[in-house]
Design a protein around this motif. Structure first.
Motif, PDB file in Angstrom:
ATOM      1  N   ALA A 176       0.825  -1.216   0.000  1.00 26.37           N
ATOM      2  CA  ALA A 176       0.000   0.000   0.000  1.00 26.37           C
ATOM      3  C   ALA A 176       0.851   1.254   0.000  1.00 26.37           C
ATOM      4  O   ALA A 176       0.403   2.325  -0.432  1.00 26.37           O
ATOM      5  CB  ALA A 176      -0.926  -0.007   1.215  1.00 26.37           C
ATOM      6  N   ASP A 177       2.081   1.136   0.454  1.00 21.23           N
ATOM      7  CA  ASP A 177       2.973   2.288   0.569  1.00 21.23           C
ATOM      8  C   ASP A 177       3.944   2.371  -0.602  1.00 21.23           C
ATOM      9  O   ASP A 177       4.968   3.047  -0.514  1.00 21.23           O
ATOM     10  CB  ASP A 177       3.746   2.172   1.890  1.00 21.23           C
ATOM     11  N   ALA A 178       3.622   1.672  -1.693  1.00 16.41           N
ATOM     12  CA  ALA A 178       4.583   1.537  -2.787  1.00 16.41           C
ATOM     13  C   ALA A 178       4.228   2.347  -4.022  1.00 16.41           C
ATOM     14  O   ALA A 178       4.808   2.134  -5.083  1.00 16.41           O
ATOM     15  CB  ALA A 178       4.697   0.055  -3.178  1.00 16.41           C
ATOM     16  N   SER A 179       3.321   3.286  -3.900  1.00 20.36           N
ATOM     17  CA  SER A 179       2.787   3.945  -5.094  1.00 20.36           C
ATOM     18  C   SER A 179       3.835   4.706  -5.888  1.00 20.36           C
ATOM     19  O   SER A 179       3.739   4.807  -7.115  1.00 20.36           O
ATOM     20  CB  SER A 179       1.654   4.900  -4.691  1.00 20.36           C
ATOM     21  N   ASP A 180       4.862   5.232  -5.245  1.00 21.15           N
ATOM     22  CA  ASP A 180       5.848   6.057  -5.947  1.00 21.15           C
ATOM     23  C   ASP A 180       7.148   5.314  -6.256  1.00 21.15           C
ATOM     24  O   ASP A 180       8.136   5.918  -6.686  1.00 21.15           O
ATOM     25  CB  ASP A 180       6.176   7.307  -5.119  1.00 21.15           C
ATOM     26  N   LEU A 183       8.915  -6.152  -8.351  1.00 21.29           N
ATOM     27  CA  LEU A 183       7.955  -5.967  -7.262  1.00 21.29           C
ATOM     28  C   LEU A 183       8.345  -6.806  -6.052  1.00 21.29           C
ATOM     29  O   LEU A 183       8.338  -6.327  -4.909  1.00 21.29           O
ATOM     30  CB  LEU A 183       6.553  -6.339  -7.737  1.00 21.29           C
ATOM     31  N   SER A 184       8.705  -8.060  -6.287  1.00 18.70           N
ATOM     32  CA  SER A 184       9.120  -8.925  -5.183  1.00 18.70           C
ATOM     33  C   SER A 184      10.367  -8.372  -4.504  1.00 18.70           C
ATOM     34  O   SER A 184      10.480  -8.406  -3.270  1.00 18.70           O
ATOM     35  CB  SER A 184       9.390 -10.338  -5.703  1.00 18.70           C
ATOM     36  N   GLN A 185      11.291  -7.855  -5.284  1.00 14.93           N
ATOM     37  CA  GLN A 185      12.517  -7.322  -4.700  1.00 14.93           C
ATOM     38  C   GLN A 185      12.238  -6.055  -3.888  1.00 14.93           C
ATOM     39  O   GLN A 185      12.875  -5.819  -2.859  1.00 14.93           O
ATOM     40  CB  GLN A 185      13.550  -7.055  -5.797  1.00 14.93           C
ATOM     41  N   TYR A 186      11.285  -5.259  -4.350  1.00 13.01           N
ATOM     42  CA  TYR A 186      10.901  -4.077  -3.578  1.00 13.01           C
ATOM     43  C   TYR A 186      10.322  -4.490  -2.219  1.00 13.01           C
ATOM     44  O   TYR A 186      10.690  -3.938  -1.171  1.00 13.01           O
ATOM     45  CB  TYR A 186       9.873  -3.246  -4.340  1.00 13.01           C
ATOM     46  N   VAL A 187       9.415  -5.467  -2.240  1.00 12.67           N
ATOM     47  CA  VAL A 187       8.814  -5.935  -0.993  1.00 12.67           C
ATOM     48  C   VAL A 187       9.885  -6.481  -0.056  1.00 12.67           C
ATOM     49  O   VAL A 187       9.886  -6.189   1.148  1.00 12.67           O
ATOM     50  CB  VAL A 187       7.740  -7.009  -1.280  1.00 12.67           C
ATOM     51  N   ALA A 188      10.812  -7.281  -0.593  1.00 14.96           N
ATOM     52  CA  ALA A 188      11.877  -7.849   0.231  1.00 14.96           C
ATOM     53  C   ALA A 188      12.773  -6.759   0.820  1.00 14.96           C
ATOM     54  O   ALA A 188      13.200  -6.850   1.982  1.00 14.96           O
ATOM     55  CB  ALA A 188      12.705  -8.825  -0.600  1.00 14.96           C
ATOM     56  N   THR A 189      13.054  -5.736   0.026  1.00 13.75           N
ATOM     57  CA  THR A 189      13.890  -4.625   0.513  1.00 13.75           C
ATOM     58  C   THR A 189      13.229  -3.932   1.699  1.00 13.75           C
ATOM     59  O   THR A 189      13.853  -3.693   2.737  1.00 13.75           O
ATOM     60  CB  THR A 189      14.139  -3.611  -0.613  1.00 13.75           C
ATOM     61  N   ARG A 190      11.958  -3.598   1.536  1.00 14.34           N
ATOM     62  CA  ARG A 190      11.223  -2.937   2.609  1.00 14.34           C
ATOM     63  C   ARG A 190      11.098  -3.854   3.824  1.00 14.34           C
ATOM     64  O   ARG A 190      11.174  -3.386   4.976  1.00 14.34           O
ATOM     65  CB  ARG A 190       9.849  -2.515   2.103  1.00 14.34           C
ATOM     66  N   TRP A 191      10.879  -5.119   3.579  1.00 18.85           N
ATOM     67  CA  TRP A 191      10.738  -6.083   4.670  1.00 18.85           C
ATOM     68  C   TRP A 191      11.977  -6.069   5.577  1.00 18.85           C
ATOM     69  O   TRP A 191      11.861  -6.031   6.800  1.00 18.85           O
ATOM     70  CB  TRP A 191      10.529  -7.472   4.081  1.00 18.85           C
ATOM     71  N   LEU A 192      13.143  -6.073   4.971  1.00 19.69           N
ATOM     72  CA  LEU A 192      14.378  -6.052   5.741  1.00 19.69           C
ATOM     73  C   LEU A 192      14.676  -4.668   6.304  1.00 19.69           C
ATOM     74  O   LEU A 192      15.056  -4.525   7.478  1.00 19.69           O
ATOM     75  CB  LEU A 192      15.545  -6.531   4.873  1.00 19.69           C
TER      76      LEU A 192
END
Length: 484
Positions: A147-151, A362-371
């Protein structure tokens, strides 16, 4: 022909008989080329099971097609498509079965194919699945990240080694485990299995071989065998690899590398002792033997933190280190990594670009934020508590139902309990009997041909009430197999 579940809709309230609906849908798949001439149909029993009808209903549909000369059966060869039109023999059609059977990549074992298909049936209890169950996944945290990935510019291709920010986060993450590396020595992959595929085709000559623990996860996939690489077995005990047997195998076969899961081994749950780790590192250094350290279960410790990774003691660049977020965050994200010397990473990154042009941005973005946002540390503390409670409940169920007929390990982490059954039990028959009752087990022979009297149980996926019920019923089925 693939025996995957037929996803056809039968309208049971229609005036058209069920056998006629089945005949029409079979005929449609034949006439549009989905099932070309030469395709072998599933057995009538299998079709009846998949479609949820009586076998006699399927027989009527098959007989109708046979009367038109569309399909024909022969003794020992099953029923095959022999014609794809109603008025013309298809004499010059392509024999796709010949192409399928000639492919370089070896097929899975039949039991593994059955497991892969059955796991997605809603009525199946998955007693051996090696991933977190839906209630253990951090769905709310992932939803917040998205949800916080719009930009964020993650819709294009990533650079060959993977998203730089993610690799930088992995540098910090593995440093806590004692591994010193730079982003240039990391390759982002679509799970640890892809890492093994890249290594198999990118680093090893043909013919050559590797050595691996027995039993081992690597025996349940055909990554190396399909690349023309042999896999030699190395015996284990409660401390991990038996070094004397490893030395013997190295002398006899001179393999290209060793594959090992030293921490919460799959499928046995074993932790390699500190003494064995030191011996293995010394052997690797003295013989210049590369090691693949598959460390995807490390963060799933339950009782106490395990020994540091082998890679943390690697000063010569001998170890190819595999990590992943699949076991902790999400198997569906498909983000893992290889840490290795830069020339190796450059080579594997080039091959990866040739095969898929990089893992999902997209998966790499999620993983980056996750860590980066600290979700990993927060979630793993909660997940360990859940897995510890599940493990203890499964151990209690085993003690109650299998205490007199089985033996098993008490895992200190990971997902698995390695259950040994009496030698009189035919596990292949047990697998079939259990599946008929919608209980899916993982037979030991998938991981080693010598483990024919074992099954791998997992406390990570199935709902615990269902899992406990399955253990109770499995005892009855085991006793039934023992009586044969």
């Amino acid at each position: 022909m693939s025996k995957s579940k037929l996803r056809w809709l039968l309208e049971r309230d229609q005036t058209l008989p069920l056998y006629r609906q089945i005949e029409q849908q079979l005929r449609q798949r034949i006439s549009n080329g989905e099932w070309p001439v030469g395709t072998r149909l599933p057995s009538q029993r299998k079709l009846a099971e998949q479609l949820g009808v009586n076998r006699s209903t399927v027989t009527q549909a098959i007989d109708e097609l046979a009367s038109w000369g569309i399909i024909a059966g022969n003794k020992g060869g099953g029923t095959r498509v022999v014609n794809n039109t109603w008025n013309r023999l298809a004499a010059n059609t392509i024999n796709w079965d010949r192409y399928v059977e000639s492919g370089a990549h070896q097929p899975n074992l039949p039991a593994i194919r059955q497991i892969n298909e059955a796991e997605y049936r809603a009525d199946i209890i998955r007693t051996g699945t090696g991933e977190p169950g839906p209630e253990l996944l951090p769905t709310a945290r992932i939803r917040h990240i998205l949800a916080d990935a719009s930009d964020e510019p993650f819709l294009g291709y990533e650079e060959p080694k993977g998203n730089l920010r993610l690799r930088q986060q992995i540098v910090h993450y593995v440093a806590k485990q004692g591994i010193q590396c730079s982003p240039e020595s990391i390759l982002i992959v679509s799970g640890a299995l892809q890492a093994l595929q890249l290594i198999a085709i990118g680093l090893l000559q043909r013919p050559s071989s590797i050595v691996a623990e027995a039993p081992s996860y690597i025996q349940s996939v055909r990554v190396f065998q399909s690349a023309g690489i042999g896999v030699h077995r190395v015996a284990m005990d409660a401390q991990g690899i038996k070094m004397s047997h490893l030395r013997q195998q190295l002398t006899e076969h001179q393999p290209g590398l060793l594959y090992t899961i030293p921490t919460f081994h799959n499928p046995t749950g074993t932790i390699m002792s500190n003494e064995r780790r030191a011996e293995l590192l010394e052997l690797s250094s003295s013989l210049s033997l590369p090691l693949i350290e598959d460390d995807v279960y490390r963060e799933l410790w339950l009782d106490e933190e395990p020994p540091p990774p082998l890679k943390s003691q690697d000063r010569h660049g001998n170890i190819l280190y595999l990590g992943s977020l699949s076991k902790m965050m999400s198997p569906g994200i498909r983000v893992g990594w290889i840490i290795a010397p830069v020339p190796v990473i450059d080579r594997l990154a080039d091959i990866k670009m040739q095969t898929d042009y990089g893992s999902s941005g997209l998966s790499q973005y999620v993983a980056t934020r996750w860590l980066a946002d600290g979700h990993q540390a927060q979630h793993q503390a909660w997940l360990r508590e859940q897995l510890q409670a599940r493990r203890d409940r499964l151990l209690a169920a085993l003690e109650y139902h299998f205490g007199d007929i089985g033996a098993w390990n008490v895992p200190a982490g990971g997902f698995y309990i390695w259950l040994r059954l009496p030698v009189t039990v035919h596990v292949h028959r047990l697998f079939k009997l259990a599946l008929r009752e919608r209980i899916l087990i993982h037979p030991g022979y998938m991981y080693d041909r010598a483990a024919a009297h074992h099954i791998r149980l997992s406390y990570s996926y199935a709902e615990m009430g269902q899992l406990e019920h399955s253990i109770q019923r499995l005892r009855q089925l085991v006793k039934q197999c023992m009586d044969v």
